[in-house]
Motif scaffolding. Structure first.
Motif, short mmCIF file in Angstrom:
data_model
loop_
_atom_site.label_atom_id
_atom_site.label_comp_id
_atom_site.label_asym_id
_atom_site.label_seq_id
_atom_site.Cartn_x
_atom_site.Cartn_y
_atom_site.Cartn_z
N TYR A 127 0.86 -1.18 0.00
CA TYR A 127 0.00 0.00 0.00
C TYR A 127 0.90 1.24 0.00
O TYR A 127 1.98 1.22 0.59
CB TYR A 127 -0.86 0.05 1.27
N SER A 128 0.44 2.31 -0.62
CA SER A 128 1.22 3.55 -0.60
C SER A 128 1.03 4.22 0.77
O SER A 128 -0.05 4.72 1.09
CB SER A 128 0.74 4.50 -1.70
N LYS A 129 2.10 4.21 1.57
CA LYS A 129 1.99 4.80 2.91
C LYS A 129 1.73 6.31 2.80
O LYS A 129 1.03 6.89 3.61
CB LYS A 129 3.28 4.59 3.70
N HIS A 130 2.36 6.92 1.79
CA HIS A 130 2.18 8.36 1.65
C HIS A 130 0.73 8.70 1.32
O HIS A 130 0.12 9.56 1.95
CB HIS A 130 3.12 8.93 0.58
N ASN A 131 0.17 8.02 0.33
CA ASN A 131 -1.22 8.34 -0.03
C ASN A 131 -2.17 7.98 1.10
O ASN A 131 -3.18 8.65 1.31
CB ASN A 131 -1.60 7.65 -1.34
N LEU A 132 -1.84 6.94 1.87
CA LEU A 132 -2.69 6.60 3.01
C LEU A 132 -2.73 7.73 4.04
O LEU A 132 -3.72 7.91 4.73
CB LEU A 132 -2.22 5.30 3.67
N CYS A 133 -1.65 8.51 4.10
CA CYS A 133 -1.66 9.63 5.06
C CYS A 133 -2.76 10.63 4.68
O CYS A 133 -3.39 11.20 5.55
CB CYS A 133 -0.29 10.29 5.18
N TYR A 134 -3.00 10.81 3.37
CA TYR A 134 -4.10 11.71 2.97
C TYR A 134 -5.44 11.07 3.33
O TYR A 134 -6.31 11.72 3.90
CB TYR A 134 -4.09 11.96 1.46
N TRP A 135 -5.61 9.79 2.99
CA TRP A 135 -6.93 9.16 3.21
C TRP A 135 -7.19 8.91 4.70
O TRP A 135 -8.34 8.76 5.09
CB TRP A 135 -7.01 7.84 2.41
N ASN A 136 -6.12 8.87 5.50
CA ASN A 136 -6.32 8.75 6.95
C ASN A 136 -6.52 10.13 7.59
O ASN A 136 -6.59 10.23 8.81
CB ASN A 136 -5.11 8.08 7.60
N ASN A 137 -6.53 11.16 6.74
CA ASN A 137 -6.71 12.53 7.24
C ASN A 137 -5.61 12.94 8.23
O ASN A 137 -5.87 13.60 9.23
CB ASN A 137 -8.10 12.69 7.88
N GLU A 138 -4.37 12.51 7.93
CA GLU A 138 -3.24 12.91 8.78
C GLU A 138 -2.70 14.27 8.32
O GLU A 138 -2.98 14.72 7.21
CB GLU A 138 -2.11 11.86 8.66
N HIS A 139 -1.87 14.85 9.18
CA HIS A 139 -1.23 16.10 8.82
C HIS A 139 0.00 15.85 7.93
O HIS A 139 0.60 14.78 7.99
CB HIS A 139 -0.81 16.86 10.09
N TYR A 140 0.33 16.80 7.10
CA TYR A 140 1.49 16.63 6.20
C TYR A 140 2.01 17.99 5.74
O TYR A 140 1.26 18.97 5.69
CB TYR A 140 1.12 15.77 4.98
N TYR A 141 3.29 18.00 5.43
CA TYR A 141 3.88 19.18 4.81
C TYR A 141 3.72 19.08 3.29
O TYR A 141 3.77 17.99 2.73
CB TYR A 141 5.39 19.20 5.06
N GLY A 142 3.57 20.24 2.65
CA GLY A 142 3.66 20.30 1.19
C GLY A 142 4.57 21.46 0.84
O GLY A 142 4.35 22.59 1.31
N PHE A 143 5.62 21.19 0.09
CA PHE A 143 6.55 22.25 -0.30
C PHE A 143 6.57 22.39 -1.81
O PHE A 143 6.45 21.40 -2.54
CB PHE A 143 7.97 21.93 0.20
N GLY A 144 6.77 23.61 -2.29
CA GLY A 144 6.88 23.85 -3.72
C GLY A 144 5.63 24.49 -4.29
O GLY A 144 4.60 24.63 -3.63
N LEU A 145 5.78 24.89 -5.54
CA LEU A 145 4.72 25.61 -6.26
C LEU A 145 3.42 24.80 -6.25
O LEU A 145 3.41 23.62 -6.60
CB LEU A 145 5.19 25.82 -7.70
N GLY A 146 2.32 25.46 -5.86
CA GLY A 146 1.00 24.83 -5.97
C GLY A 146 0.75 23.68 -5.01
O GLY A 146 -0.27 23.02 -5.11
N SER A 147 1.67 23.43 -4.08
CA SER A 147 1.48 22.27 -3.20
C SER A 147 0.47 22.61 -2.09
O SER A 147 0.15 23.77 -1.86
CB SER A 147 2.82 21.86 -2.58
#
Ligand code: SF4
Length: 370
Positions: A241-261
């Motif tokens: 399973y994609s652990k990163h994408n699961l962080c979105y679907w689990n409604n976890e907090h995350y950093y986004g860096f860069g244009l449009g992130s």
């Protein structure tokens, strides 16, 4: 509610050419502009990152593999500032059209352990419609090279519901994908967005019943080839399973860096600017919205119901000190076989995933937060 951040997305918005369906945040590759961008990305990260140990990093685009070798080295040096967990999932998106052995070696050197390739289709009419240029030889040589270099976790994106496509073509695309034997497959139904070449050229979507038939075929064939259907559009072999994408679907907090992130930090949904000029001036943020508890709960429901495991009632209670089933009466949805409650969780049955948006809307409409 303060949440520790374990996940990070980094956007590299440069592409060598523009796909006809694309409404992502992207720019044509320009060597000098990329160099300036990497300098600014470094500043943005150092301004915002608080040193948390990260369990996932995802470098997406755009096309990160459009960067030249020197720029990729520079990007990974920038990323070295992150405190990485020992079993981090570290993904980079790449394009079969510009990936090389040297770039894969750079990925390896800096610890990338998951690769994600946009294939979309191998059918010539589909590729021509999408303005993509990929050959079977290039795909197979690349996958072989990845395996020889020791990459054991590869995702490929598949697009379907193209106006140039019928069930036979989709079946051929699926057979080809299965022959590549990758660990993870993400699928996307073509959406013709405003301001894309497809829209400008008057291309229209296929009928909904055909789209639904294609989705059903994908689900059935994935199951036949031992891929777990763990999220509405995502399939993987066991343990991948994609652990990163699961962080979105689990409604976890995350950093986004860069244009449009986008980021989710301290209960704020933050969206970065899509203007490269503003970004390079250090004006990174376009919008920051602090969520109310009700909005957090709505995200919790919407995102978690995308997963096969659904909403874990115990986790929900731990997070919000409320019982989900006290907030919303789902008896009608259960009676209509649109939701299932079992094993201390609420989920949408797989045969209703195609209409999951309608089910989620009905569930949210039934919420009473008083
Ligand atoms: S490679 Fe990706 S980001 Fe770039 S134009 Fe194509 S779809 Fe858009």
């Amino acid at each position: 509610m303060k949440n520790r951040i374990k996940n990070c997305y980094i956007h590299i918005p440069f592409c060598n050419k523009i796909c006809s369906y694309c409404d992502f945040c992207k720019l044509y590759y320009d060597e000098k502009l990329v160099n300036k961008y990497l300098d600014e990305l470094e500043k943005e990260i150092s301004n915002i990152y608080q040193g948390e140990e990260l369990e996932t990093i995802y470098i997406g685009g755009g096309t990160p593999s459009a960067l030249n070798n020197k720029q990729l080295e520079r990007l990974f040096k920038v990323i070295e500032v992150f405190n990485k967990s020992n079993n981090i999932e570290f993904t980079i998106e790449s394009n079969f059209e510009n990936i090389t052995k040297d770039k894969l070696l750079i990925y390896k050197k800096y610890g990338i352990n998951r690769l994600s390739f946009g294939l979309e289709s191998i059918n010539k009419s589909n590729l021509s419609l999408l303005n993509r240029n990929i050959t079977k030889n290039k795909v197979e040589d690349t996958i072989n090279m990845c395996r020889e270099l020791g990459f054991t976790n590869i995702n490929i994106d598949l697009m379907y519901a193209l106006p140039t496509e019928d069930i036979k073509i989709l079946n051929e695309d699926l057979s080809y994908l299965f022959s590549l034997d990758v660990e993870h497959i993400s699928t996307y139904s073509l959406i013709i967005e405003d301001h894309t070449m497809l829209k400008i050229n008057g291309v229209i979507n296929i009928p909904e019943d055909l789209d639904s038939e294609m989705y059903e075929l994908i689900c059935k064939e994935m199951k036949n080839h031992n891929y777990d259907h763990y999220e509405i559009s995502n399939f993987s072999k066991t343990g991948y399973y994609s652990k990163h994408n699961l962080c979105y679907w689990n409604n976890e907090h995350y950093y986004g860096f860069g244009l449009g992130s986008s980021s989710y930090i301290d209960n704020k949904r933050i969206t970065n600017t899509r203007s490269i000029n503003r970004y390079l001036e250090g004006n990174y943020v376009l919008e920051s919205i602090e969520l109310s508890e009700i909005e957090m709960i709505e995200y919790e429901i919407m995102l978690n119901l995308r997963k096969s495991e659904g909403i874990l009632l115990k986790d929900f209670k731990d997070k919000y000190q409320k019982d989900l089933l006290d907030i919303v009466d789902i008896s009608e949805l259960i009676n209509n076989n649109l939701l299932i409650v079992e094993d201390n969780r609420v989920r949408i049955p797989e045969d209703k995933w195609y209409i999951s948006n309608e089910i989620i809307v009905r569930m949210l409409e039934g919420c009473n937060y008083e």
